[in-house]
Design a protein around this motif. Structure first.
Motif, mmCIF file in Angstrom:
data_model
loop_
_atom_site.group_PDB
_atom_site.id
_atom_site.type_symbol
_atom_site.label_atom_id
_atom_site.label_comp_id
_atom_site.label_asym_id
_atom_site.label_seq_id
_atom_site.Cartn_x
_atom_site.Cartn_y
_atom_site.Cartn_z
ATOM 1 N N ILE A 20 0.842 -1.207 0.000
ATOM 2 C CA ILE A 20 0.000 0.000 0.000
ATOM 3 C C ILE A 20 0.870 1.247 0.000
ATOM 4 C CG2 ILE A 20 -1.611 1.357 1.395
ATOM 5 C CD1 ILE A 20 -2.978 -1.261 2.163
ATOM 6 N N ARG A 21 1.913 1.273 0.864
ATOM 7 C CA ARG A 21 2.786 2.442 0.911
ATOM 8 C C ARG A 21 3.465 2.661 -0.433
ATOM 9 N NH1 ARG A 21 4.166 0.140 5.733
ATOM 10 N NH2 ARG A 21 6.125 -0.627 4.866
ATOM 11 N N SER A 22 3.924 1.563 -1.039
ATOM 12 C CA SER A 22 4.597 1.680 -2.327
ATOM 13 C C SER A 22 3.642 2.179 -3.415
ATOM 14 C CB SER A 22 5.182 0.325 -2.723
ATOM 15 O OG SER A 22 5.800 0.392 -3.981
ATOM 16 N N THR A 23 2.397 1.696 -3.399
ATOM 17 C CA THR A 23 1.423 2.090 -4.418
ATOM 18 C C THR A 23 1.020 3.555 -4.248
ATOM 19 O OG1 THR A 23 0.583 -0.179 -4.451
ATOM 20 C CG2 THR A 23 -0.799 1.511 -5.448
ATOM 21 N N VAL A 24 0.860 3.995 -2.996
ATOM 22 C CA VAL A 24 0.534 5.409 -2.748
ATOM 23 C C VAL A 24 1.651 6.301 -3.275
ATOM 24 C CG1 VAL A 24 0.218 7.140 -0.939
ATOM 25 C CG2 VAL A 24 -0.974 4.952 -0.788
ATOM 26 N N ALA A 25 2.912 5.870 -3.078
ATOM 27 C CA ALA A 25 4.038 6.645 -3.606
ATOM 28 C C ALA A 25 4.018 6.661 -5.134
ATOM 29 C CB ALA A 25 5.354 6.061 -3.095
ATOM 30 N N ASP A 26 3.635 5.540 -5.736
ATOM 31 C CA ASP A 26 3.575 5.473 -7.205
ATOM 32 C C ASP A 26 2.523 6.412 -7.782
ATOM 33 O OD1 ASP A 26 5.603 3.655 -7.325
ATOM 34 O OD2 ASP A 26 4.285 1.890 -7.441
ATOM 35 N N LEU A 27 1.478 6.698 -7.015
ATOM 36 C CA LEU A 27 0.415 7.579 -7.513
ATOM 37 C C LEU A 27 0.932 8.968 -7.854
ATOM 38 C CD1 LEU A 27 -2.600 6.652 -5.210
ATOM 39 C CD2 LEU A 27 -2.412 6.270 -7.676
ATOM 40 N N ALA A 28 2.071 9.364 -7.220
ATOM 41 C CA ALA A 28 2.622 10.693 -7.498
ATOM 42 C C ALA A 28 3.110 10.801 -8.943
ATOM 43 C CB ALA A 28 3.768 10.986 -6.534
ATOM 44 N N THR A 29 3.500 9.654 -9.537
ATOM 45 C CA THR A 29 4.018 9.680 -10.907
ATOM 46 C C THR A 29 3.192 8.844 -11.880
ATOM 47 O OG1 THR A 29 5.527 7.872 -10.308
ATOM 48 C CG2 THR A 29 6.393 10.116 -10.170
ATOM 49 N N HIS A 30 2.347 7.952 -11.339
ATOM 50 C CA HIS A 30 1.534 7.085 -12.197
ATOM 51 C C HIS A 30 0.069 7.121 -11.734
ATOM 52 C CE1 HIS A 30 5.663 5.460 -12.430
ATOM 53 N NE2 HIS A 30 5.371 5.272 -13.702
ATOM 54 N N ALA A 31 -0.528 8.275 -11.782
ATOM 55 C CA ALA A 31 -1.916 8.429 -11.320
ATOM 56 C C ALA A 31 -2.878 7.983 -12.418
ATOM 57 C CB ALA A 31 -2.183 9.881 -10.915
ATOM 58 N N ASP A 32 -2.837 6.664 -12.719
ATOM 59 C CA ASP A 32 -3.707 6.143 -13.758
ATOM 60 C C ASP A 32 -4.727 5.181 -13.150
ATOM 61 O OD1 ASP A 32 -2.191 3.899 -13.167
ATOM 62 O OD2 ASP A 32 -0.897 4.150 -14.912
ATOM 63 N N THR A 33 -5.634 4.714 -13.990
ATOM 64 C CA THR A 33 -6.719 3.839 -13.522
ATOM 65 C C THR A 33 -6.176 2.546 -12.934
ATOM 66 O OG1 THR A 33 -8.145 4.737 -15.252
ATOM 67 C CG2 THR A 33 -8.839 2.676 -14.209
ATOM 68 N N GLU A 34 -5.148 1.984 -13.543
ATOM 69 C CA GLU A 34 -4.599 0.711 -13.076
ATOM 70 C C GLU A 34 -4.003 0.846 -11.673
ATOM 71 O OE1 GLU A 34 -1.194 -2.569 -14.391
ATOM 72 O OE2 GLU A 34 -1.799 -0.958 -15.761
ATOM 73 N N THR A 35 -3.295 1.950 -11.425
ATOM 74 C CA THR A 35 -2.687 2.144 -10.104
ATOM 75 C C THR A 35 -3.748 2.352 -9.037
ATOM 76 O OG1 THR A 35 -0.795 3.183 -11.215
ATOM 77 C CG2 THR A 35 -0.948 3.451 -8.834
ATOM 78 N N PHE A 36 -4.792 3.123 -9.367
ATOM 79 C CA PHE A 36 -5.892 3.305 -8.415
ATOM 80 C C PHE A 36 -6.580 1.974 -8.120
ATOM 81 C CE2 PHE A 36 -5.888 7.905 -9.578
ATOM 82 C CZ PHE A 36 -5.865 8.412 -8.286
ATOM 83 N N ALA A 37 -6.785 1.178 -9.136
ATOM 84 C CA ALA A 37 -7.434 -0.119 -8.940
ATOM 85 C C ALA A 37 -6.579 -1.023 -8.062
ATOM 86 C CB ALA A 37 -7.693 -0.786 -10.290
ATOM 87 N N LYS A 38 -5.265 -0.991 -8.265
ATOM 88 C CA LYS A 38 -4.366 -1.790 -7.437
ATOM 89 C C LYS A 38 -4.454 -1.370 -5.980
ATOM 90 C CE LYS A 38 0.518 -2.917 -6.794
ATOM 91 N NZ LYS A 38 1.904 -2.670 -7.273
#
Length: 500
Positions: free
Chosen positions: A399-417
């Protein structure tokens, strides 16, 4: 007689300069030969940045070289190869051109006399537009080369981490780099790996156990313990809350390889653990929860007590806690007198018989009384065992890693993950780490522990052992404290019968 034009010379050796690079002597010789051919007078000293990266413009000698032109000390700027002046490309190329053309970089207006720029490869600012095109292209070539080198280094480090090897640099605290036991075709180790450094790992475990107690030890006190023991962190001068938090809550301590702040994963997305762990994921998750900011929690800054018996002594006249005081000595001894005294009257209260006592003598009496009873007893500590709920800990890391990824990859797939991970965390919430405590012998006696303990740890032992420490009034004029003046009452749960 016509004055010879003055030339200021500059050379840079990169951080990675070695025998295979252009030698400094060779570069200087080439520049001097150029000046002889052009009839230029060489200004001394020659400016040299040794071991400086061209990716930064705040190189001392580089700026001093440009200042020779800005201040009118030279007529010509000479360097061996222009594309080594900077690895930043157009940004710095423009600022160098401003110096060559004598312009103010802020306004573009004339600011000083223009100068000539020439290198040993035939680049010459007297060649007009051809020079400008070539100069800018070479600056961009230098920038692109630097980016390629950096990318190759990043790719190499990533491949090493994915292969379970250490990519170089300072190992994290608790580990040391050792040759890989896996050998290549020539019988040489395949790079380096991390192994546990036993002495440092022992301190990591001790710090984690102190934080995982039902009543956690303040982080600042744990840092003071490490500093007092002479344990050195990797990069900082001494331990602080910040350096200790990084060690205890980082991914390295769980045996995980990290790149750009994120755990390295295999091709299937699983987190790699190429070296042995010092703490389990469940323990790290529990420590993170313990250290998480809690605005509703009472303040416990872990500040060092002023004296050993601070807040432990009480006045026999009113029952209030004695306070530490300091006053100048009335004798020829320059050392100030430090003691404990009743401050009830000074604060507007009533005390029939306020007392005071020498701090050093009172502390000696109480310490001797305590150690005479417990010194030979085995030192037993409380240790908290955290159940290893690895999946929940792994989901938290994801979860922490995915939240950090949202800063550069704010796409539908990342939100779904992220949504899937949060749902899985809810499913596992009933399996959060369970805690149990056990009493463990340390192999030391109470006397051994006391001799190496900090003041606040010693004070805590006394607070656990004594229910009351009361100071009775003394005789006026007497310099030596009568031990009978200090009355102690052992706690019922402190094995007082064994002490007697």
């Amino acid at each position: 007689m016509t004055r010879r034009q003055r030339a200021s010379l500059y050379a840079r050796l990169s951080v990675a300069a070695d025998a295979g690079n252009m030698s400094l002597d060779g570069m200087i010789a080439d520049m001097r030969a150029l000046c002889d051919r052009e009839g230029l007078e060489v200004l001394e000293p020659i400016h040299v940045d040794d071991g400086k990266s061209g990716g930064f413009r705040d190189r001392d000698e580089f700026q001093a070289w440009l200042d020779d032109a800005r201040q009118g000390r030279c007529d010509v700027l000479v360097n061996p190869v222009t594309d080594r002046l900077t690895r930043e490309g157009l940004n710095v190329a423009a600022s160098i051109l401003d110096v060559v053309e004598g312009k103010d970089p802020a306004t573009g207006r004339p600011a000083h006399r223009p100068v000539r720029l020439v290198d040993c490869n035939g680049l010459d600012s007297l060649h007009g537009d051809g020079f400008r095109f070539r100069f800018v292209i070479q600056a961009e070539v230098g920038r692109a080369e630097r980016e390629r080198i950096r990318q190759r280094s990043r790719d190499r480090a990533r491949r090493l981490r994915q292969a379970g090897r250490w990519g170089g640099g300072t190992p994290p605290f608790g580990y040391r780099a050792v040759p890989n036991q896996e050998l290549n075709d020539e019988g040489q180790p395949r790079g380096w790996v991390l192994a546990i450094e036993p002495e440092e790992a022992k301190h990591v475990r001790a710090a984690a156990e102190a934080l995982l107690l039902a009543d956690p030890v303040p982080l600042t006190r744990i840092a003071r313990r490490l500093n007092a023991a002479g344990v050195k962190p990797r990069r900082a001068k001494e331990w602080t809350r910040q350096t200790l938090t990084k060690v205890l809550t980082g991914d390295h301590i769980m045996g995980r390889s990290v790149s750009n702040g994120h755990p390295v994963r295999d091709d299937e997305g699983n987190i790699l653990t190429p070296w042995p762990a010092i703490l389990t994921p469940a323990e790290v998750m529990a420590i993170r929860a313990t250290l998480a900011p809690n605005p509703d929690a009472p303040y416990s800054g872990g500040r060092r007590p002023a004296r050993l018996l601070s807040t432990l002594l009480s006045c026999s006249g009113c029952g209030d806690t004695l306070q530490v005081f300091q006053r100048k000595s009335r004798t020829q001894n320059p050392e100030p007198q430090i003691g404990y005294r009743c401050a009830t009257r000074s604060q507007g209260g009533t005390c029939e018989s306020p007392v005071s006592v020498s701090a050093v003598q009172a502390e000696t009496i109480v310490t001797d009384r305590y150690l005479s009873a417990v010194s030979a007893m085995p030192m037993i500590v409380e240790r908290t065992i955290v159940s290893d709920v690895n999946e929940l800990a792994t989901v938290e890391a994801e979860i922490r890693s995915t939240v950090a990824d949202l800063a550069t990859h704010a796409d539908t797939e990342t939100f779904a993950k992220l949504q899937r991970l949060q749902a899985r965390r809810e499913e596992l919430s009933s399996g959060e780490p369970t805690w149990r405590t056990e009493m463990v012998a340390t192999g030391k006696t109470m006397g051994d522990y006391w001799r190496g303990a900090l003041v606040d740890d010693r004070r805590e032992l006394l607070a656990d052992a004594f229910q009351e420490i009361t100071v009775l009034p003394g005789q006026r004029g007497r310099k030596i404290v009568d031990p009978e003046r200090i009355q102690t009452v052992w706690r019922e749960d402190s094995h007082s019968n064994d002490y007697a």
